[in-house]
Design a protein around this motif. Structure first.
Motif, PDB file in Angstrom:
ATOM      1  N   LYS A  57      56.893   8.553 -79.353  1.00 59.72           N
ATOM      2  CA  LYS A  57      56.579   9.989 -79.386  1.00 59.72           C
ATOM      3  C   LYS A  57      55.263  10.272 -80.097  1.00 59.72           C
ATOM      4  O   LYS A  57      54.712  11.369 -79.978  1.00 59.72           O
ATOM      5  N   HIS A  58      54.724   9.289 -80.841  1.00 64.01           N
ATOM      6  CA  HIS A  58      53.445   9.489 -81.516  1.00 64.01           C
ATOM      7  C   HIS A  58      52.266   9.154 -80.608  1.00 64.01           C
ATOM      8  O   HIS A  58      51.243   9.845 -80.633  1.00 64.01           O
ATOM      9  N   THR A  59      52.410   8.094 -79.806  1.00 64.55           N
ATOM     10  CA  THR A  59      51.310   7.679 -78.931  1.00 64.55           C
ATOM     11  C   THR A  59      51.486   8.153 -77.495  1.00 64.55           C
ATOM     12  O   THR A  59      50.531   8.184 -76.722  1.00 64.55           O
ATOM     13  N   GLY A  60      52.721   8.496 -77.117  1.00 65.41           N
ATOM     14  CA  GLY A  60      53.007   8.904 -75.750  1.00 65.41           C
ATOM     15  C   GLY A  60      53.163   7.743 -74.788  1.00 65.41           C
ATOM     16  O   GLY A  60      53.395   7.945 -73.594  1.00 65.41           O
ATOM     17  N   LYS A  61      53.071   6.493 -75.291  1.00 58.60           N
ATOM     18  CA  LYS A  61      53.158   5.313 -74.440  1.00 58.60           C
ATOM     19  C   LYS A  61      54.601   4.855 -74.271  1.00 58.60           C
ATOM     20  O   LYS A  61      55.416   4.995 -75.174  1.00 58.60           O
ATOM     21  N   ASN A  62      54.914   4.293 -73.095  1.00 56.13           N
ATOM     22  CA  ASN A  62      56.220   3.699 -72.852  1.00 56.13           C
ATOM     23  C   ASN A  62      56.233   2.271 -73.379  1.00 56.13           C
ATOM     24  O   ASN A  62      55.325   1.488 -73.086  1.00 56.13           O
ATOM     25  N   GLU A  63      57.233   1.943 -74.147  1.00 53.66           N
ATOM     26  CA  GLU A  63      57.344   0.610 -74.735  1.00 53.66           C
ATOM     27  C   GLU A  63      58.571  -0.089 -74.158  1.00 53.66           C
ATOM     28  O   GLU A  63      59.660   0.477 -74.109  1.00 53.66           O
ATOM     29  N   TYR A  64      58.344  -1.323 -73.732  1.00 51.47           N
ATOM     30  CA  TYR A  64      59.387  -2.101 -73.058  1.00 51.47           C
ATOM     31  C   TYR A  64      59.762  -3.309 -73.910  1.00 51.47           C
ATOM     32  O   TYR A  64      58.886  -4.046 -74.371  1.00 51.47           O
ATOM     33  N   TYR A 106      62.277  10.082 -88.941  1.00 47.65           N
ATOM     34  CA  TYR A 106      61.195  10.492 -88.050  1.00 47.65           C
ATOM     35  C   TYR A 106      60.666   9.281 -87.269  1.00 47.65           C
ATOM     36  O   TYR A 106      59.482   8.976 -87.266  1.00 47.65           O
ATOM     37  N   ARG A 107      61.608   8.581 -86.615  1.00 44.08           N
ATOM     38  CA  ARG A 107      61.266   7.355 -85.887  1.00 44.08           C
ATOM     39  C   ARG A 107      60.337   7.641 -84.707  1.00 44.08           C
ATOM     40  O   ARG A 107      60.465   8.657 -84.036  1.00 44.08           O
ATOM     41  N   SER A 108      59.431   6.705 -84.452  1.00 45.27           N
ATOM     42  CA  SER A 108      58.505   6.870 -83.331  1.00 45.27           C
ATOM     43  C   SER A 108      59.200   6.638 -81.998  1.00 45.27           C
ATOM     44  O   SER A 108      58.822   7.206 -80.980  1.00 45.27           O
ATOM     45  N   MET A 109      60.228   5.756 -82.003  1.00 43.11           N
ATOM     46  CA  MET A 109      60.989   5.488 -80.775  1.00 43.11           C
ATOM     47  C   MET A 109      62.461   5.792 -81.049  1.00 43.11           C
ATOM     48  O   MET A 109      63.265   4.912 -81.305  1.00 43.11           O
ATOM     49  N   HIS A 142      56.729  -0.279 -86.920  1.00 39.36           N
ATOM     50  CA  HIS A 142      56.264   1.085 -86.691  1.00 39.36           C
ATOM     51  C   HIS A 142      57.226   2.148 -87.189  1.00 39.36           C
ATOM     52  O   HIS A 142      56.972   3.340 -87.007  1.00 39.36           O
ATOM     53  N   ASP A 143      58.369   1.741 -87.819  1.00 41.06           N
ATOM     54  CA  ASP A 143      59.331   2.711 -88.337  1.00 41.06           C
ATOM     55  C   ASP A 143      59.910   2.235 -89.659  1.00 41.06           C
ATOM     56  O   ASP A 143      59.953   1.026 -89.939  1.00 41.06           O
ATOM     57  N   ALA A 144      60.383   3.187 -90.470  1.00 44.60           N
ATOM     58  CA  ALA A 144      61.025   2.845 -91.738  1.00 44.60           C
ATOM     59  C   ALA A 144      62.482   2.438 -91.555  1.00 44.60           C
ATOM     60  O   ALA A 144      63.070   1.829 -92.453  1.00 44.60           O
ATOM     61  N   SER A 145      63.067   2.764 -90.413  1.00 47.91           N
ATOM     62  CA  SER A 145      64.432   2.322 -90.136  1.00 47.91           C
ATOM     63  C   SER A 145      64.424   0.825 -89.827  1.00 47.91           C
ATOM     64  O   SER A 145      63.394   0.266 -89.446  1.00 47.91           O
ATOM     65  N   ILE A 146      65.577   0.168 -89.994  1.00 47.78           N
ATOM     66  CA  ILE A 146      65.683  -1.275 -89.806  1.00 47.78           C
ATOM     67  C   ILE A 146      66.463  -1.565 -88.539  1.00 47.78           C
ATOM     68  O   ILE A 146      67.587  -1.100 -88.366  1.00 47.78           O
TER      69      ILE A 146
END
Length: 266
Positions: free
Chosen positions: A48-55, A247-250, A123-127
Protein backbone atom coordinates in the motif's frame (compact mmCIF):
# COMPACT_ATOMS: atom_id res chain seq x y z
CA UNK A 1 -17.04 -8.23 1.08
CA UNK A 2 -19.69 -7.85 3.80
CA UNK A 3 -22.12 -9.99 1.76
CA UNK A 4 -19.42 -12.68 1.36
CA UNK A 5 -18.88 -12.83 5.12
CA UNK A 6 -22.62 -13.13 5.79
CA UNK A 7 -22.82 -16.04 3.33
CA UNK A 8 -19.80 -17.76 4.89
CA UNK A 9 -21.10 -17.53 8.45
CA UNK A 10 -24.56 -18.70 7.33
CA UNK A 11 -23.01 -21.75 5.67
CA UNK A 12 -20.93 -22.53 8.71
CA UNK A 13 -24.01 -22.42 10.92
CA UNK A 14 -26.18 -24.68 8.74
CA UNK A 15 -23.93 -27.48 7.62
CA UNK A 16 -23.49 -31.13 7.12
CA UNK A 17 -20.27 -32.44 8.53
CA UNK A 18 -17.08 -30.93 9.96
CA UNK A 19 -13.82 -30.67 8.10
CA UNK A 20 -10.57 -30.40 10.07
CA UNK A 21 -8.21 -28.93 7.46
CA UNK A 22 -7.51 -25.22 7.67
CA UNK A 23 -5.93 -22.88 5.13
CA UNK A 24 -4.02 -20.31 7.19
CA UNK A 25 -3.31 -22.38 10.30
CA UNK A 26 -2.47 -25.99 11.22
CA UNK A 27 -4.88 -28.03 13.40
CA UNK A 28 -3.75 -30.27 16.26
CA UNK A 29 -4.26 -33.38 14.10
CA UNK A 30 -1.41 -34.63 11.92
CA UNK A 31 -1.17 -35.97 8.40
CA UNK A 32 -1.19 -39.77 8.01
CA UNK A 33 1.88 -41.65 9.24
CA UNK A 34 4.42 -42.60 6.52
CA UNK A 35 2.90 -40.09 4.10
CA UNK A 36 4.57 -37.33 2.10
CA UNK A 37 2.87 -34.15 0.95
CA UNK A 38 3.94 -31.49 -1.56
CA UNK A 39 2.55 -27.96 -1.53
CA UNK A 40 2.95 -24.92 -3.76
CA UNK A 41 1.88 -21.80 -1.89
CA UNK A 42 1.29 -18.66 -3.96
CA UNK A 43 0.62 -15.33 -2.25
CA UNK A 44 -0.14 -12.08 -4.04
CA UNK A 45 -0.19 -8.88 -1.99
CA UNK A 46 -0.29 -5.20 -2.88
CA UNK A 47 2.16 -2.92 -1.10
CA UNK A 48 0.00 0.00 0.00
CA UNK A 49 3.03 2.31 0.28
CA UNK A 50 4.53 1.67 -3.17
CA UNK A 51 1.40 0.49 -5.00
CA UNK A 52 3.33 -2.51 -6.37
CA UNK A 53 2.06 -6.10 -6.40
CA UNK A 54 4.34 -8.44 -4.48
CA UNK A 55 4.40 -12.16 -5.18
CA UNK A 56 5.63 -14.83 -2.77
CA UNK A 57 6.17 -18.46 -3.78
CA UNK A 58 6.68 -21.01 -1.00
CA UNK A 59 7.22 -24.63 -2.07
CA UNK A 60 6.72 -26.99 0.85
CA UNK A 61 7.41 -30.67 1.58
CA UNK A 62 5.61 -32.41 4.47
CA UNK A 63 6.40 -35.70 6.20
CA UNK A 64 4.09 -37.75 8.43
CA UNK A 65 6.73 -39.31 10.66
CA UNK A 66 4.18 -41.07 12.89
CA UNK A 67 0.61 -40.53 14.01
CA UNK A 68 1.94 -38.02 16.56
CA UNK A 69 4.77 -36.28 14.70
CA UNK A 70 4.91 -34.38 11.41
CA UNK A 71 7.54 -32.09 9.82
CA UNK A 72 7.30 -29.38 7.14
CA UNK A 73 10.22 -27.92 5.18
CA UNK A 74 9.72 -24.70 3.19
CA UNK A 75 11.68 -22.50 0.81
CA UNK A 76 10.95 -18.79 0.31
CA UNK A 77 10.98 -16.90 -3.00
CA UNK A 78 9.63 -13.42 -3.78
CA UNK A 79 9.97 -10.35 -6.00
CA UNK A 80 10.04 -7.90 -3.06
CA UNK A 81 13.54 -6.67 -3.98
CA UNK A 82 12.44 -5.89 -7.54
CA UNK A 83 13.41 -9.22 -9.06
CA UNK A 84 12.41 -12.79 -8.27
CA UNK A 85 14.89 -14.21 -5.74
CA UNK A 86 15.35 -17.09 -3.31
CA UNK A 87 15.27 -15.53 0.17
CA UNK A 88 15.32 -18.30 2.78
CA UNK A 89 13.82 -21.44 4.24
CA UNK A 90 12.15 -22.81 7.38
CA UNK A 91 11.46 -26.02 9.27
CA UNK A 92 8.16 -26.61 11.10
CA UNK A 93 7.46 -29.53 13.46
CA UNK A 94 4.35 -30.58 15.36
CA UNK A 95 3.87 -33.15 18.13
CA UNK A 96 0.35 -34.26 19.11
CA UNK A 97 0.50 -35.01 22.84
CA UNK A 98 -3.18 -35.30 23.83
CA UNK A 99 -6.20 -36.90 22.20
CA UNK A 100 -9.73 -37.86 23.23
CA UNK A 101 -11.54 -39.74 20.45
CA UNK A 102 -15.24 -40.58 20.31
CA UNK A 103 -17.52 -41.91 17.57
CA UNK A 104 -18.65 -38.51 16.32
CA UNK A 105 -16.10 -36.20 17.91
CA UNK A 106 -12.55 -35.75 19.08
CA UNK A 107 -10.42 -33.25 20.96
CA UNK A 108 -6.68 -32.96 20.32
CA UNK A 109 -3.78 -30.81 21.47
CA UNK A 110 -0.33 -30.44 19.96
CA UNK A 111 2.88 -28.50 20.49
CA UNK A 112 4.57 -26.94 17.47
CA UNK A 113 7.64 -24.96 16.54
CA UNK A 114 9.19 -23.22 13.56
CA UNK A 115 12.73 -22.03 12.80
CA UNK A 116 13.24 -19.69 9.83
CA UNK A 117 16.19 -18.07 8.09
CA UNK A 118 15.55 -15.25 5.63
CA UNK A 119 17.79 -12.62 4.02
CA UNK A 120 14.98 -10.73 2.28
CA UNK A 121 14.03 -7.10 2.77
CA UNK A 122 12.29 -6.26 6.07
CA UNK A 123 9.40 -3.88 5.42
CA UNK A 124 7.12 -4.25 8.48
CA UNK A 125 7.39 -4.25 12.28
CA UNK A 126 5.14 -7.30 12.50
CA UNK A 127 6.82 -10.73 12.51
CA UNK A 128 6.06 -13.35 9.84
CA UNK A 129 8.28 -16.44 9.89
CA UNK A 130 6.45 -17.92 6.90
CA UNK A 131 8.24 -16.01 4.19
CA UNK A 132 9.39 -12.65 5.59
CA UNK A 133 11.43 -12.84 8.83
CA UNK A 134 14.20 -14.91 10.38
CA UNK A 135 13.51 -16.26 13.86
CA UNK A 136 11.86 -18.99 15.87
CA UNK A 137 8.37 -19.75 17.21
CA UNK A 138 6.91 -22.16 19.73
CA UNK A 139 3.30 -22.73 20.69
CA UNK A 140 0.27 -24.93 21.35
CA UNK A 141 -2.78 -25.69 19.22
CA UNK A 142 -6.08 -27.26 20.35
CA UNK A 143 -8.72 -28.60 17.96
CA UNK A 144 -12.27 -29.75 18.70
CA UNK A 145 -14.27 -31.73 16.14
CA UNK A 146 -17.96 -32.39 16.89
CA UNK A 147 -20.05 -33.81 14.04
CA UNK A 148 -21.00 -30.62 12.21
CA UNK A 149 -18.19 -28.28 13.04
CA UNK A 150 -14.44 -28.07 13.63
CA UNK A 151 -12.89 -25.41 15.87
CA UNK A 152 -9.19 -24.76 16.34
CA UNK A 153 -7.19 -22.27 18.44
CA UNK A 154 -3.47 -21.45 18.32
CA UNK A 155 -1.25 -19.55 20.74
CA UNK A 156 2.50 -19.05 20.30
CA UNK A 157 5.48 -16.86 21.16
CA UNK A 158 7.71 -15.69 18.32
CA UNK A 159 11.17 -14.09 18.28
CA UNK A 160 12.71 -12.39 15.22
CA UNK A 161 16.37 -12.22 14.15
CA UNK A 162 17.96 -9.84 11.69
CA UNK A 163 17.55 -10.79 8.02
CA UNK A 164 21.26 -10.87 7.17
CA UNK A 165 22.23 -7.26 6.48
CA UNK A 166 18.68 -6.07 7.15
CA UNK A 167 18.36 -5.14 10.85
CA UNK A 168 15.15 -5.77 12.79
CA UNK A 169 14.40 -3.23 15.53
CA UNK A 170 15.22 -4.57 19.01
CA UNK A 171 11.97 -3.42 20.63
CA UNK A 172 9.91 -5.32 18.02
CA UNK A 173 11.72 -8.68 18.17
CA UNK A 174 9.25 -10.53 20.45
CA UNK A 175 5.55 -11.08 19.81
CA UNK A 176 2.57 -13.23 20.77
CA UNK A 177 0.59 -14.90 17.96
CA UNK A 178 -2.99 -16.16 18.33
CA UNK A 179 -5.68 -17.50 16.03
CA UNK A 180 -9.14 -19.01 15.97
CA UNK A 181 -10.43 -21.09 13.04
CA UNK A 182 -13.81 -22.57 12.17
CA UNK A 183 -14.39 -24.91 9.22
CA UNK A 184 -17.18 -26.91 7.63
CA UNK A 185 -17.50 -29.63 5.01
CA UNK A 186 -20.24 -28.32 2.70
CA UNK A 187 -20.21 -30.95 -0.06
CA UNK A 188 -20.95 -33.77 -0.60
CA UNK A 189 -24.22 -33.76 1.31
CA UNK A 190 -24.06 -37.56 1.60
CA UNK A 191 -20.56 -38.87 2.18
CA UNK A 192 -20.26 -42.33 0.60
CA UNK A 193 -16.70 -42.57 -0.77
CA UNK A 194 -13.22 -41.15 -0.23
CA UNK A 195 -13.16 -40.46 -3.99
CA UNK A 196 -15.89 -37.83 -3.72
CA UNK A 197 -14.80 -34.21 -4.10
CA UNK A 198 -15.00 -32.29 -0.83
CA UNK A 199 -15.86 -28.59 -0.73
CA UNK A 200 -15.06 -26.84 2.53
CA UNK A 201 -15.69 -23.31 3.76
CA UNK A 202 -13.85 -21.74 6.64
CA UNK A 203 -13.18 -18.47 8.41
CA UNK A 204 -10.05 -17.74 10.46
CA UNK A 205 -9.09 -14.92 12.82
CA UNK A 206 -5.31 -14.29 12.85
CA UNK A 207 -3.69 -11.94 15.34
CA UNK A 208 -0.37 -10.75 16.71
CA UNK A 209 0.60 -8.51 19.65
CA UNK A 210 4.11 -7.14 19.94
CA UNK A 211 5.45 -7.71 23.46
CA UNK A 212 7.79 -4.72 23.39
CA UNK A 213 5.68 -1.93 21.88
CA UNK A 214 2.20 -3.45 22.46
CA UNK A 215 1.17 -2.90 18.83
CA UNK A 216 -1.41 -5.41 17.54
CA UNK A 217 -3.23 -6.52 14.44
CA UNK A 218 -6.22 -8.81 13.91
CA UNK A 219 -6.97 -10.21 10.44
CA UNK A 220 -9.94 -12.08 9.03
CA UNK A 221 -9.34 -14.77 6.40
CA UNK A 222 -12.33 -16.46 4.69
CA UNK A 223 -11.39 -19.29 2.36
CA UNK A 224 -12.63 -22.04 0.06
CA UNK A 225 -11.04 -25.48 -0.02
CA UNK A 226 -11.50 -28.39 -2.43
CA UNK A 227 -10.14 -31.91 -1.91
CA UNK A 228 -10.02 -34.40 -4.76
CA UNK A 229 -9.80 -38.19 -4.29
CA UNK A 230 -8.60 -37.58 -0.69
CA UNK A 231 -5.12 -36.80 -2.09
CA UNK A 232 -5.12 -33.51 -3.97
CA UNK A 233 -6.13 -30.20 -2.41
CA UNK A 234 -6.70 -26.65 -3.66
CA UNK A 235 -7.09 -23.70 -1.24
CA UNK A 236 -8.18 -20.18 -2.14
CA UNK A 237 -8.20 -17.54 0.59
CA UNK A 238 -8.29 -13.79 1.09
CA UNK A 239 -6.77 -12.18 4.18
CA UNK A 240 -7.50 -8.62 5.28
CA UNK A 241 -7.21 -6.58 8.51
CA UNK A 242 -9.97 -5.88 10.97
CA UNK A 243 -7.54 -3.77 13.03
CA UNK A 244 -3.89 -2.92 12.38
CA UNK A 245 -1.77 -0.82 14.75
CA UNK A 246 1.42 -2.00 12.99
CA UNK A 247 0.41 -0.09 9.82
CA UNK A 248 1.72 -2.97 7.70
CA UNK A 249 2.66 -2.27 4.09
CA UNK A 250 1.17 -5.61 2.97
CA UNK A 251 -1.85 -6.07 5.19
CA UNK A 252 -4.10 -7.89 2.71
CA UNK A 253 -3.62 -10.49 0.00
CA UNK A 254 -4.77 -13.58 -1.85
CA UNK A 255 -3.49 -17.11 -1.19
CA UNK A 256 -3.64 -19.94 -3.73
CA UNK A 257 -2.30 -23.33 -2.58
CA UNK A 258 -2.05 -26.59 -4.50
CA UNK A 259 -1.21 -29.77 -2.56
CA UNK A 260 -0.79 -33.47 -3.31
CA UNK A 261 -0.26 -36.30 -0.81
CA UNK A 262 1.42 -39.69 -1.23
CA UNK A 263 0.27 -42.29 1.33
CA UNK A 264 2.49 -45.17 2.54
CA UNK A 265 5.40 -43.44 0.83
CA UNK A 266 8.10 -45.10 2.94
Amino acid sequence: MRILLIILFFCLHHAVKAQELFVYTEPASNMAAKSVGIRMNNMLMKNKHTGKNEYHLIPEVMFGISKKVMIHMDAFFSNVSGKFNAEGASVYAKYRFYSIDDIHSHFRMAAFGRYSLNDGLIHDASINLYGTNSGYEGGIVATQLVQKIALSANASVVHAFDNGKYIFADDFRNAFNYSFSIGKLMLPADYTSYKQTNVNLMVELLGQTNLGRKFSYLDLAPSLQMIFNSRARVDIGYRFPLTDKFYRSMERGVLLRVEYNFFNAY
